[in-house]
Design an enzyme around this catalytic site. Structure first.
Site, PDB file in Angstrom:
ATOM      1  N   ARG A   1      28.045 -37.812  -0.075  1.00 40.93           N
ATOM      2  CA  ARG A   1      28.275 -36.612  -0.880  1.00 40.93           C
ATOM      3  C   ARG A   1      26.910 -36.034  -1.245  1.00 40.93           C
ATOM      4  O   ARG A   1      26.214 -36.590  -2.081  1.00 40.93           O
ATOM      5  CB  ARG A   1      29.044 -37.017  -2.150  1.00 40.93           C
ATOM      6  CG  ARG A   1      29.678 -35.897  -2.911  1.00 40.93           C
ATOM      7  CD  ARG A   1      30.153 -36.394  -4.277  1.00 40.93           C
ATOM      8  NE  ARG A   1      29.014 -36.601  -5.162  1.00 40.93           N
ATOM      9  CZ  ARG A   1      28.980 -37.490  -6.162  1.00 40.93           C
ATOM     10  NH1 ARG A   1      30.006 -38.262  -6.407  1.00 40.93           N
ATOM     11  NH2 ARG A   1      27.897 -37.604  -6.915  1.00 40.93           N
TER      12      ARG A   1
ATOM     13  N   TYR B   1      22.007 -40.871 -11.771  1.00 47.81           N
ATOM     14  CA  TYR B   1      22.451 -42.117 -11.144  1.00 47.81           C
ATOM     15  C   TYR B   1      21.998 -42.316  -9.702  1.00 47.81           C
ATOM     16  O   TYR B   1      22.328 -43.317  -9.090  1.00 47.81           O
ATOM     17  CB  TYR B   1      23.978 -42.253 -11.236  1.00 47.81           C
ATOM     18  CG  TYR B   1      24.774 -41.058 -10.716  1.00 47.81           C
ATOM     19  CD1 TYR B   1      25.021 -40.903  -9.366  1.00 47.81           C
ATOM     20  CD2 TYR B   1      25.267 -40.094 -11.599  1.00 47.81           C
ATOM     21  CE1 TYR B   1      25.746 -39.823  -8.896  1.00 47.81           C
ATOM     22  CE2 TYR B   1      25.993 -39.012 -11.143  1.00 47.81           C
ATOM     23  CZ  TYR B   1      26.242 -38.876  -9.795  1.00 47.81           C
ATOM     24  OH  TYR B   1      26.953 -37.802  -9.337  1.00 47.81           O
TER      25      TYR B   1
ATOM     26  N   HIS C   1      29.007 -34.774  -8.101  1.00 52.12           N
ATOM     27  CA  HIS C   1      30.476 -34.901  -8.085  1.00 52.12           C
ATOM     28  C   HIS C   1      31.129 -33.522  -8.166  1.00 52.12           C
ATOM     29  O   HIS C   1      32.002 -33.174  -7.371  1.00 52.12           O
ATOM     30  CB  HIS C   1      30.915 -35.787  -9.252  1.00 52.12           C
ATOM     31  CG  HIS C   1      32.370 -35.744  -9.570  1.00 52.12           C
ATOM     32  ND1 HIS C   1      33.343 -36.134  -8.668  1.00 52.12           N
ATOM     33  CD2 HIS C   1      33.021 -35.352 -10.694  1.00 52.12           C
ATOM     34  CE1 HIS C   1      34.531 -35.987  -9.231  1.00 52.12           C
ATOM     35  NE2 HIS C   1      34.368 -35.505 -10.454  1.00 52.12           N
TER      36      HIS C   1
END
Lengths: 370, 328
Positions: free
Chosen positions: A271, A284, A275
């Site tokens: 990805r 993160y 998100h």
């Protein structure tokens, strides 16, 4: 193909269930042909299909960019990008026939438009004018599922039901790496296997469930192995290699359609974006990790591969990009119009006929509006 | 002929399966065994394994699978083995079964029946006696019905199977073996209609499922003390028959709601709130509830202390602000 011959019992022998030890690959990250031993007995897709995938992937990426832009303009409430997953989004859909079914998640809007659903309708959920903006029964695309993996048992039930009716429909369900931790993923694999339902489970392992990395999600050697314990034929594929995705999913769909039961395919991908537009991926993961995956870009890889095979001209590339741009512009223009939302409709689809209590509440709402 | 509630439920599925090939029955142990309560007895034998079949032991999977089959035009009737064992299916029921029609603007409908044996009074061990109806009445998009009589067991289940919407069909375990002289097939009042089980003028007892016979017994006992008690069997919690309830309470001026479930935020609380709202100027006393306590369902040896019984109902009746003290 080779693995798909034999009866159902034979198909359930471990040797037929185990995935390839490493992801199936036809094209290396630089766009060069991968060694034959990485093909895992699969046949390359027809050139025309590969070229169609290229056009759709260029269009899908441009659409994805446009959708992200629409969040900044307040036209979408939120958008979970599938940038970097174009080979999975497009490859999955191109493996299906019109009469088949797609069960997408919220991250699969690109797949939904690839399936032919109108772009504005496909964005309905994320625009927020209705939970599902398209008609699942005519498009044969189930509502985009926001709870994780809960749509997987639906795909199994629908596939089994269609088979019971003598149809050769296949249901393909998209799940993420995070979704493989949910109970419904496992229950769906088990039901599909027990009832030999023609389902293809496509796990897009993009390595993050919002912020939680794959290592915290699973200690399995690969997510593909999760099918084996259920008697589900399993495979893993380089999810950024469109040729490999097309090859493996064509075979998986054929396996399911021919009555050999379900297939689980793990597509290793990444990805690229956060998100959603509301997420901060910097908290993160390192930018260097993203950079490494950008070098394995699925669109550039397919383009280089097709060009290297003298199968894609500059004019065709320009044409694909122009088509994508037109599509994005049209989508932007149509999304600029205020959505027409009729609040009283909220009461119409709770039951086939509203209850007396719903009539009362509807009338109150209409009264408030004067 | 005397028919038990189990036999009536079985006959309802049998007749629905004979009438419509798209009706399927599945769940845990419903095949060769005929269900742990034998409600599906003989369906596999008589209709074949395609029509009534066992599934893996996974309630979420059962309900999710059924939803997918409904999308293909089937009418699944699924059995959850016990009330508390339906909880794994809760997300499927709440997020998908109940909402599918709404989220797709009526395109995808889910004509499914989820049968749930519920309630206590059979000496069941832990997790076998929950009154879970309020979990479902709280979810828009579900119809929730529960029979108290043998005739209703047949008729409500036939109607549930024919209904275009998902129906949570709550079967009172305690009444499974109750019998009545009924000739099947039988049709009773439709969904959304309460049934008058006993006519009276002094107060209204509202009950559903397992508490209906208890309420009737209490009404008889109160009758001996000179009170004329009306008993309504609600049958259908969603949709709820507000009109019949309100008409009765306006006439009698007093109301007690009787339910096995924990009172707090339960269906009985909603019904009591509606009664006071609709009947405020006709009420001679506060609307009371006789329900289970706010505790986890007790172990079997202690369950009689939990279940609303005749004495507790009579105590509540005595508190209804009578002009003269009532001794019950």
């Amino acid at each position: 193909m080779i693995k798909s011959s034999g009866d159902l019992e034979t198909m359930r022998q471990p040797i037929h269930l185990l995935p390839s030890p490493s992801p199936v690959r036809f094209v290396d990250p630089e766009g060069r042909p991968a060694p034959l031993e990485e093909h895992g007995d699969y046949e390359a897709p027809p050139l025309a299909l590969a070229k169609q995938a290229y056009r759709q992937m260029v269009l899908g990426r441009r659409f994805d960019e446009e959708a992200t832009a629409l969040t900044r303009q307040g036209r979408l409430a939120v958008y979970p990008s599938s940038r970097g997953q174009e080979a999975c989004q497009v490859g999955g859909v191109l493996a299906l026939r019109p009469e088949d079914w797609l069960f997408p998640t919220y991250r699969d809007t690109m797949a939904v438009i690839t399936r032919g659903v109108d772009a504005v309708q496909a964005l309905g959920l994320l625009r927020g004018d209705w939970h599902c903006g398209y008609d699942p029964m005519t498009t044969r695309v189930a509502p985009q599922c926001t709870p994780l993996a809960t749509h997987a048992p639906h795909a199994a039930g629908l596939a089994y039901g269609a088979r019971r009716r003598g149809k050769d429909t296949v249901a393909m369900v998209f799940i993420g790496d995070g979704g493989t931790s949910e109970g419904d993923f496992h229950e769906a694999l088990n039901f599909a296997a027990v009832f030999a339902a023609p389902v293809v489970f496509v796990v897009q392992n993009n390595r993050y469930a919002i912020s939680v990395p794959l290592a915290r999600q699973s200690a399995a050697p690969a997510l593909a192995y999760k099918g084996v314990g259920y008697g589900v034929r399993s495979e893993q594929v380089d999810g950024n290699d469109a040729i490999a995705v097309l090859a493996v999913l064509a075979d998986a769909v054929a396996h399911a359609r021919s009555g050999h039961g379900p297939v689980l395919v793990e597509a290793h991908t990444y990805r690229i974006e956060a998100h959603t537009n509301a997420d901060d991926a910097g908290r993160y993961r390192d930018a260097s990790e993203v950079d490494a995956w950008l070098r394995r870009d699925p669109v550039a890889r397919l383009e280089a591969y097709l060009r290297g095979a003298d199968s894609l001209t500059d004019a065709e590339i320009d044409d694909a990009r122009r088509e994508a741009e037109d599509f994005a512009v049209r989508t932007r223009e149509r999304m600029a119009a205020e959505p027409v939302c009729e609040p009283s409709e909220l009461f119409e689809h709770v039951f086939a006929s509203p209850t007396r209590q719903l009539h009362t509440e509807r009338d109150r709402l209409l009264g408030e509006r004067g | 002929m005397a028919v038990s509630m189990v036999q009536a439920l079985n006959a309802a599925m049998r007749d629905a399966m004979a009438a419509d090939e798209s009706v399927l029955v599945f769940g845990e142990d419903v095949g060769a065994l005929g269900g742990v309560f034998r409600v599906t007895d003989g369906l596999t034998r008589d209709f074949g394994e395609d029509r009534c079949f066992d599934t893996p032991l996974a309630e979420s999977g059962i309900v999710g699978f059924a939803l997918g089959m409904a999308m293909e035009g089937f009418r699944p009737v699924v059995e959850m083995q016990f009330d508390a064992f339906a909880y794994p299916a809760f997300e499927q029921i709440a997020s998908h079964v109940a909402k599918m029609r709404n989220r797709t603007r009526g395109s995808v409908t889910v004509p499914m029946v989820i049968r749930i044996p519920y309630g206590g009074g059979i000496g069941g061990v832990e997790h076998h006696s929950d009154s879970s109806e309020s979990h479902y009445t709280h979810i828009p998009g579900l119809k929730v019905v529960t029979p108290a009589t043998v005739a209703d067991a047949y008729s409500l289940l036939r109607e549930a199977i024919d209904d275009p919407d998902p129906v949570v069909f709550m079967e009172p375990k305690k009444l499974y073996w109750s019998k009545a002289e009924v000739t099947l097939p039988v049709r009773t009042e439709r969904f959304g209609q309460a049934a008058l089980r006993r006519q009276g003028t002094d107060l209204t007892l509202l009950a559903y499922g397992p508490t209906v016979p208890v309420a009737l017994e209490a009404a008889e006992a109160a009758g001996e003390a000179g009170l004329d008690v009306e008993v309504l069997d609600l049958r259908s919690l969603v949709p709820l028959d507000d009109e019949t309830i309100a008409a009765s309470v306006r006439r009698t001026g007093r109301c007690v709601v009787v339910a096995e479930a924990t009172s707090y935020a339960g269906a009985a609380a909603e019904i009591a709130a509606r009664v006071q709202q609709e009947c405020f100027y006709s009420l001679d006393a506060p609307v009371l509830r006789v329900t289970g306590a706010g505790i986890p369902y007790p172990p079997p040896i202690l369950e009689d202390h939990y279940l609303p019984g005749v004495d507790r109902i009579l105590d509540a009746i005595a508190q209804l602000e009578w002009d003269e003290p009532v001794r019950l």
